[in-house]
Design a protein around this motif. Structure first.
Motif, PDB file in Angstrom:
ATOM      1  N   PRO A 136       0.823  -1.217   0.000  1.00 30.06           N
ATOM      2  CA  PRO A 136       0.000   0.000   0.000  1.00 30.06           C
ATOM      3  C   PRO A 136       0.857   1.268   0.000  1.00 30.06           C
ATOM      4  O   PRO A 136       1.946   1.300   0.587  1.00 30.06           O
ATOM      5  CB  PRO A 136      -0.809  -0.126   1.296  1.00 30.06           C
ATOM      6  N   HIS A 137       0.352   2.327  -0.633  1.00 29.24           N
ATOM      7  CA  HIS A 137       1.105   3.573  -0.678  1.00 29.24           C
ATOM      8  C   HIS A 137       0.956   4.387   0.601  1.00 29.24           C
ATOM      9  O   HIS A 137       1.791   5.256   0.898  1.00 29.24           O
ATOM     10  CB  HIS A 137       0.702   4.421  -1.900  1.00 29.24           C
ATOM     11  N   THR A 138      -0.102   4.112   1.373  1.00 30.50           N
ATOM     12  CA  THR A 138      -0.374   4.871   2.593  1.00 30.50           C
ATOM     13  C   THR A 138      -0.922   3.920   3.645  1.00 30.50           C
ATOM     14  O   THR A 138      -1.742   3.053   3.332  1.00 30.50           O
ATOM     15  CB  THR A 138      -1.398   5.993   2.328  1.00 30.50           C
ATOM     16  N   HIS A 139      -0.482   4.102   4.892  1.00 31.37           N
ATOM     17  CA  HIS A 139      -0.922   3.234   5.980  1.00 31.37           C
ATOM     18  C   HIS A 139      -1.601   4.052   7.071  1.00 31.37           C
ATOM     19  O   HIS A 139      -1.173   5.164   7.389  1.00 31.37           O
ATOM     20  CB  HIS A 139       0.270   2.491   6.597  1.00 31.37           C
ATOM     21  N   VAL A 140      -2.644   3.466   7.636  1.00 25.82           N
ATOM     22  CA  VAL A 140      -3.325   4.007   8.804  1.00 25.82           C
ATOM     23  C   VAL A 140      -3.283   2.926   9.874  1.00 25.82           C
ATOM     24  O   VAL A 140      -3.473   1.740   9.580  1.00 25.82           O
ATOM     25  CB  VAL A 140      -4.797   4.372   8.492  1.00 25.82           C
ATOM     26  N   SER A 143      -3.791   2.606  16.520  1.00 25.61           N
ATOM     27  CA  SER A 143      -3.090   2.923  17.758  1.00 25.61           C
ATOM     28  C   SER A 143      -1.625   3.176  17.444  1.00 25.61           C
ATOM     29  O   SER A 143      -1.091   2.690  16.435  1.00 25.61           O
ATOM     30  CB  SER A 143      -3.213   1.776  18.774  1.00 25.61           C
ATOM     31  N   ALA A 144      -0.967   3.930  18.315  1.00 28.84           N
ATOM     32  CA  ALA A 144       0.451   4.234  18.120  1.00 28.84           C
ATOM     33  C   ALA A 144       1.309   2.986  18.280  1.00 28.84           C
ATOM     34  O   ALA A 144       2.351   2.857  17.626  1.00 28.84           O
ATOM     35  CB  ALA A 144       0.884   5.311  19.114  1.00 28.84           C
ATOM     36  N   ALA A 145       0.886   2.059  19.142  1.00 29.38           N
ATOM     37  CA  ALA A 145       1.670   0.839  19.356  1.00 29.38           C
ATOM     38  C   ALA A 145       1.769   0.021  18.079  1.00 29.38           C
ATOM     39  O   ALA A 145       2.837  -0.515  17.745  1.00 29.38           O
ATOM     40  CB  ALA A 145       1.058   0.008  20.483  1.00 29.38           C
ATOM     41  N   VAL A 146       0.669  -0.107  17.343  1.00 27.34           N
ATOM     42  CA  VAL A 146       0.702  -0.857  16.089  1.00 27.34           C
ATOM     43  C   VAL A 146       1.500  -0.087  15.045  1.00 27.34           C
ATOM     44  O   VAL A 146       2.249  -0.683  14.257  1.00 27.34           O
ATOM     45  CB  VAL A 146      -0.722  -1.160  15.600  1.00 27.34           C
ATOM     46  N   ALA A 147       1.370   1.236  15.025  1.00 29.78           N
ATOM     47  CA  ALA A 147       2.160   2.031  14.085  1.00 29.78           C
ATOM     48  C   ALA A 147       3.653   1.840  14.326  1.00 29.78           C
ATOM     49  O   ALA A 147       4.436   1.731  13.373  1.00 29.78           O
ATOM     50  CB  ALA A 147       1.783   3.506  14.205  1.00 29.78           C
ATOM     51  N   GLU A 148       4.062   1.770  15.576  1.00 35.87           N
ATOM     52  CA  GLU A 148       5.474   1.545  15.879  1.00 35.87           C
ATOM     53  C   GLU A 148       5.907   0.147  15.487  1.00 35.87           C
ATOM     54  O   GLU A 148       7.026  -0.047  14.979  1.00 35.87           O
ATOM     55  CB  GLU A 148       5.727   1.784  17.371  1.00 35.87           C
ATOM     56  N   GLU A 149       5.049  -0.837  15.679  1.00 29.16           N
ATOM     57  CA  GLU A 149       5.361  -2.197  15.251  1.00 29.16           C
ATOM     58  C   GLU A 149       5.542  -2.262  13.736  1.00 29.16           C
ATOM     59  O   GLU A 149       6.446  -2.943  13.228  1.00 29.16           O
ATOM     60  CB  GLU A 149       4.245  -3.143  15.704  1.00 29.16           C
ATOM     61  N   ALA A 158       2.972   5.239   9.442  1.00 37.90           N
ATOM     62  CA  ALA A 158       1.509   5.201   9.409  1.00 37.90           C
ATOM     63  C   ALA A 158       0.923   6.416  10.106  1.00 37.90           C
ATOM     64  O   ALA A 158       1.485   6.931  11.076  1.00 37.90           O
ATOM     65  CB  ALA A 158       0.991   3.926  10.071  1.00 37.90           C
ATOM     66  N   GLN A 159      -0.210   6.856   9.600  1.00 39.76           N
ATOM     67  CA  GLN A 159      -1.030   7.860  10.276  1.00 39.76           C
ATOM     68  C   GLN A 159      -1.846   7.143  11.356  1.00 39.76           C
ATOM     69  O   GLN A 159      -2.494   6.129  11.074  1.00 39.76           O
ATOM     70  CB  GLN A 159      -1.974   8.517   9.273  1.00 39.76           C
ATOM     71  N   VAL A 160      -1.814   7.642  12.581  1.00 40.31           N
ATOM     72  CA  VAL A 160      -2.582   7.026  13.671  1.00 40.31           C
ATOM     73  C   VAL A 160      -3.937   7.721  13.773  1.00 40.31           C
ATOM     74  O   VAL A 160      -4.015   8.917  14.046  1.00 40.31           O
ATOM     75  CB  VAL A 160      -1.825   7.107  15.012  1.00 40.31           C
ATOM     76  N   ARG A 352     -10.677  12.963  10.367  1.00 45.64           N
ATOM     77  CA  ARG A 352      -9.230  12.733  10.244  1.00 45.64           C
ATOM     78  C   ARG A 352      -8.905  11.896   9.007  1.00 45.64           C
ATOM     79  O   ARG A 352      -7.895  12.133   8.337  1.00 45.64           O
ATOM     80  CB  ARG A 352      -8.700  12.084  11.517  1.00 45.64           C
ATOM     81  N   HIS A 353      -9.744  10.942   8.688  1.00 45.38           N
ATOM     82  CA  HIS A 353      -9.545  10.190   7.445  1.00 45.38           C
ATOM     83  C   HIS A 353      -9.689  11.115   6.233  1.00 45.38           C
ATOM     84  O   HIS A 353      -8.912  11.028   5.277  1.00 45.38           O
ATOM     85  CB  HIS A 353     -10.561   9.047   7.345  1.00 45.38           C
ATOM     86  N   LEU A 354     -10.683  11.971   6.288  1.00 44.72           N
ATOM     87  CA  LEU A 354     -10.924  12.852   5.149  1.00 44.72           C
ATOM     88  C   LEU A 354      -9.745  13.805   4.939  1.00 44.72           C
ATOM     89  O   LEU A 354      -9.349  14.073   3.789  1.00 44.72           O
ATOM     90  CB  LEU A 354     -12.218  13.629   5.374  1.00 44.72           C
TER      91      LEU A 354
END
Length: 374
Positions: A136-140, A143-149, A158-160, A352-354
């Protein structure tokens, strides 16, 4: 803006619930939203009514005809990807946003929400999962924990954007409906999500056996369970262990959507011993209902729930925490839980998604960036 949100099922799993609420909230902001998914087993609609402002495209995905050799999980995954890929045309959409690895594999480069990161042994599923993290070109992330993983393991930023919660739906349930569940079940500890390894189901079973020593009248109630994966061996271990421990949990299976809030609100405690989570939407719904919450002590759940939950690691700790939840009135924790749940709205998640979607439409926004360092 024309937005396509894609999921893999019409049935009530966390990612599907997320997809529908996000779609409705985006449509309420005036966006043109279509949800694409697979209609498994003859499904022609979702597990609940969806706002008419959201377009639905449910791609038939019939069960394979019975034969001498059953379809494997890997074959079913590949057939799911191919079926959705063949049906979906990205051309009409400004944004294509996949909510799981199957839909991400079906559409290629897209926005992808990584709800949690799992580890699979089925080769086809492991490959599906890997591609859906990398391509994917963009990740959401929710939670911040998953973004760090995701950053540490795959070098992807990733955008949280946390989940929303249908707060009023769980906070203001019908007293007669709650009473109906109590009349049927008595006092009970509830968990939602079915019986599977990621949900820590065997640990909860062990904890329940310990809990009954001090609370013999309390039942363990398990709701939910629809999944693409084959957990029959794990379920057999659960059944065998329940027999060994001499306990008989109440297995409700999928609960009709309109009856779920009262089931949650009537519980004496909510158990959430997941080994892997990205947010914990079902647990947040329990807080909205004012139900004491006990979760596994994971960094992501510390991040999301903080002072609103009790935390436990082993089955013995889980049993002790549930025992305290059943016996100790804690109005401050209950108030903190309701306040936390009320702060997570789908309207804010949609805004925030928009904002993210609009940023991706700028010239050069989708030029692949260099991967972040591990």
């Amino acid at each position: 803006m024309k937005i396509a949100l894609l999921s893999y099922s019409t049935r009530p799993r966390g990612g599907v619930v997320h997809t529908l609420h996000l779609a409705e909230a985006l449509a309420a902001l005036g966006e043109d939203v279509t949800v694409w998914t697979l209609g498994r087993g003859g499904d022609t609609g979702f597990f609940r009514p969806v706002s008419p402002a959201v377009r639905l495209r449910i791609v038939p995905f019939p069960d394979r005809a019975p034969g001498p050799v059953a379809e494997t999980v890997g074959e079913r995954v590949l057939r799911s990807i191919a079926t959705l890929r063949d049906a979906f045309d990205p051309a009409p959409y400004d944004i294509v946003h996949a909510q799981d690895c199957i839909s991400a594999n079906a559409v290629g480069r897209c926005v992808r929400t990584v709800h949690h990161i799992d580890h699979f042994t089925t080769p086809e599923l492991a490959a599906c999962h890997e591609r859906a993290l990398v391509e994917p070109h963009t990740h959401v992330c929710v939670s911040a924990a998953v973004a760090e993983e995701l950053r540490a393991g795959w070098g992807r930023s990733a955008q949280v954007i946390p989940n929303g919660v249908a707060y009023d739906r769980f906070a203001a349930t019908d007293p007669a409906a709650r009473a109906g569940w109590r009349d049927r079940l008595g006092r009970y500890v509830l968990t939602v999500g079915g019986i599977e390894p990621r949900k820590g189901s065997l640990d909860l079973l062990e904890a329940y056996a310990l809990l009954r020593a001090g609370h013999p009248g309390v039942r363990l109630v398990v709701a939910g369970g629809e999944t693409l994966f084959d957990y029959r061996d794990y379920r057999a271990r659960w059944d065998a262990r329940a027999a060994e421990l001499g306990v008989e949990p109440v297995l409700l299976g999928p609960v009709p959507d309109d009856r779920l809030p009262a089931l949650v609100a009537a519980a004496d405690a909510f158990a959430f011993p997941s080994r892997k989570e990205g947010f914990g939407l079902a647990a947040m719904e329990a807080l909205a209902a004012g139900v004491p919450l006990v979760v596994r002590d994971l960094p992501v759940l510390r991040e999301v729930f903080g002072p609103a939950a009790r935390f436990a690691t082993t089955p013995a700790h889980l049993a002790a925490a549930l025992g305290r939840a059943l016996t100790v009135e804690d109005p401050a924790r209950r108030a903190a839980g309701r306040e936390l749940a009320a702060a997570h709205t789908w309207a804010e998640a949609a805004r925030r998604h928009l904002a993210l979607y609009r940023s991706l439409r700028r010239p050069g926004a989708l030029t692949p960036p260099a991967a972040a360092g591990p």
